[in-house]
Write an enzyme that holds these catalytic residues in place. Structure first.
Site, PDB file in Angstrom:
ATOM      1  N   HIS A 175      24.920  18.135  52.040  1.00  0.00           N
ATOM      2  CA  HIS A 175      24.541  16.901  51.348  1.00  0.00           C
ATOM      3  C   HIS A 175      25.068  15.671  52.068  1.00  0.00           C
ATOM      4  CE1 HIS A 175      28.535  16.455  49.358  1.00  0.00           C
ATOM      5  NE2 HIS A 175      28.496  17.758  49.190  1.00  0.00           N
ATOM      6  N   ASP A 235      33.990  16.857  52.687  1.00  0.00           N
ATOM      7  CA  ASP A 235      32.928  17.123  51.700  1.00  0.00           C
ATOM      8  C   ASP A 235      31.875  16.053  51.777  1.00  0.00           C
ATOM      9  OD1 ASP A 235      31.417  17.953  49.557  1.00  0.00           O
ATOM     10  OD2 ASP A 235      32.831  17.288  48.037  1.00  0.00           O
ATOM     11  N   ASP A 292      25.507  12.583  50.400  1.00  0.00           N
ATOM     12  CA  ASP A 292      26.229  11.675  49.507  1.00  0.00           C
ATOM     13  C   ASP A 292      27.696  12.094  49.387  1.00  0.00           C
ATOM     14  OD1 ASP A 292      25.388  14.013  48.157  1.00  0.00           O
ATOM     15  OD2 ASP A 292      25.511  13.051  46.196  1.00  0.00           O
ATOM     16  N   GLU A 302      23.735  15.469  45.744  1.00  0.00           N
ATOM     17  CA  GLU A 302      24.425  16.709  45.360  1.00  0.00           C
ATOM     18  C   GLU A 302      25.560  16.402  44.404  1.00  0.00           C
ATOM     19  OE1 GLU A 302      27.166  20.106  45.331  1.00  0.00           O
ATOM     20  OE2 GLU A 302      27.637  18.063  45.948  1.00  0.00           O
ATOM     21  N   GLU A 303      26.194  15.242  44.580  1.00  0.00           N
ATOM     22  CA  GLU A 303      27.384  14.921  43.783  1.00  0.00           C
ATOM     23  C   GLU A 303      27.044  14.424  42.387  1.00  0.00           C
ATOM     24  OE1 GLU A 303      30.159  15.910  44.601  1.00  0.00           O
ATOM     25  OE2 GLU A 303      30.451  15.843  46.763  1.00  0.00           O
TER      26      GLU A 303
HETATM   27 ZN   LIG Z   1      30.176  18.835  48.570  1.00  0.00          ZN
END
Ligand SMILES: [Zn+2]
Length: 454
Positions: free
Chosen positions: A97, A129, A99, A163-164
């Protein structure tokens, strides 16, 4: 496509097709992507497009044909297909991802969106991340293009938005509205796995995610008789709801050993020299967890379903009994555990409180025996012979849930070799998120080996 480098003695692929340029690009791309602020505050407040365009330009320069797609303007996803050498092989999805979660600059040692590289470490929101992985994957496929290397299978690369938050603008949108981009994909590689976990005793661990608990966010509603706060009331909505919430919060969910958690426990025990069948009736699970030390953290959140009350809304004036009250519960469900979860919630809420799914996502489980898991494990252990890969189940979820709707089985595999004292878990969504340059170099090598071979 011929690869002229010497073959490794285990007759796997050549040790590396990655060159110095790939290693440098992984670092530079991580830093550049961090500088593109893609903070996802939820509720649609995010703009991934500049990061998506950055990725797409670099894919196009490697001869690929990236497709950009948006459900909402600015919420951009990028998908590209790398042609494999074996046309009969099923395709592999590699997703990351774009974001990131918010970061409060005042709390940080460096600005979270500076992408600063200091003393061999890249700093910033997304350093673990997961802009690091986006960057490593980009660097690997560009190295393949330079060297004329083809992976075995077609590889579909997906760089996703959202995704977040809900994934509604990201993987959910891609799975529902652009499924053809994933034609032939049966397996996927995504985030959260294959990083070094220094668990105290013995060899460093590399947990590879082979499962995810499902999401069961619940809304509870109690109805009753509204009335004056000074009068007797046997149908008080607040009392009814509070009782149900207290029962849910106090409930001790029984241990249910899934295949992934069983495999994890068995391997962790064997690393301690213990031969244990976790599912045997006479196995004392608490005693076993004690013996595993900090490594027990890999399974503690996934031994059982869970349901934690998090929000409670009731009333509007101190001397008025409201007619209804509402609460929310964060539930997480093991693979195979949903029927039991539902039956238990029916029982705990009782006749006076209604409950429903506010948000619901499937649990996932992927095989930890067989070729794919074997290659993931071998790729990590090849570059860290001291390390030992172990399967684990994630307590929460990733984009793999959305892609599972396309029949894609998911693994969490974002390899990083981290030095002792480096607490990966606390950097996830944490302050001073950062990644060593060496860790990125390791990840590029592992990904190159794994993705080419899979
Ligand atoms: Zn992640």
């Amino acid at each position: 496509m011929a690869d002229m480098r010497p073959m490794h003695s285990t007759d796997g692929p050549a040790d590396e097709t990655v060159d110095r340029t790939a290693l440098d690009e992984a670092v530079r791309f991580t830093s550049d992507l961090i500088r593109i602020d893609t903070t996802n505050r939820g509720g649609g407040d995010c703009r991934e497009r500049p990061a998506a365009e950055y990725v797409a330009e670099r894919l196009a320069a490697a001869g690929l044909e990236p497709v950009l797609s948006e459900r909402t303007p600015g919420r951009t996803n990028v998908v590209a297909r790398v042609e494999g050498g074996d046309p009969s092989a099923e395709a592999l999805l590699v997703h990351g991802h774009l974001d990131v979660v918010p970061a409060e600059a005042a709390d940080w040692s460096v600005h979270p969106f500076s992408g600063e590289i200091r003393d061999g470490v890249v700093w910033g929101r997304g350093a673990v991340d997961m802009k690091n992985t986006d960057a490593m994957v980009l660097a690997v496929v560009r190295a393949w293009a330079r060297a004329g290397v083809k992976p075995r299978r077609d590889i579909v690369l997906a760089f996703t938005a959202d995704e977040e938050d809900s994934a509604i603008d990201g993987s959910g949108f891609l799975a529902d509205h652009h499924p053809h981009l994933f034609d032939g994909c049966t397996e996927g590689i995504g985030e959260s796995g294959a990083f070094t976990l220094h668990a105290g005793r013995g060899r460093p661990l590399y947990p590879i995610a082979a499962g995810e608990r499902g999401t069961a966010w619940l809304k509870l509603t109690a109805h009753g008789t509204a009335g004056h706060g000074s009068k007797p009331n046997r149908a008080n909505a607040v009392t009814r709801l509070a009782a149900a919430v207290a029962r849910i919060g106090a409930h001790e969910w029984p241990v249910r050993l899934t295949d992934t958690v069983t495999a994890c426990l068995t391997e962790l025990a064997s690393l301690q020299g213990l031969s244990v069948n976790p599912r045997a009736r006479d196995t004392d699970l608490d005693a076993l967890l004690d013996k595993l030390g900090p490594a027990a953290g890999l399974v503690e959140a996934t031994l059982r379903n869970s349901a934690n009350p998090t929000m409670f809304e009731a009333g509007y004036k101190l001397n008025v009994i409201p007619g209804h009250a509402t609460a929310y519960v964060d539930g997480r469900v093991l693979p195979g555990g949903e029927a039991e979860f539902i039956a238990t919630l029916d029982e705990l809420t009782g006749p006076d409180v209604r409950w429903e799914f506010h948000h619901r996502e499937v649990a996932l489980e992927a095989p930890v025996t067989g070729r794919t898991y074997g290659i993931l494990r071998e790729s990590v252990e090849h570059f860290d012979p001291e390390g030992r890969a172990v399967p684990f189940c994630m307590a929460g979820g990733t984009d793999a849930k959305q892609f599972s709707r396309l029949g894609i089985t998911g693994y969490g595999f974002s390899p990083l070799k981290l030095p002792p004292g480096y607490d990966y878990w606390s950097l996830f969504h944490g302050v001073d998120e950062r990644v060593p340059v060496d860790a990125l170099h390791f990840g590029v090598r592992v990904l190159d080996r794994a993705l080419r071979t899979l």
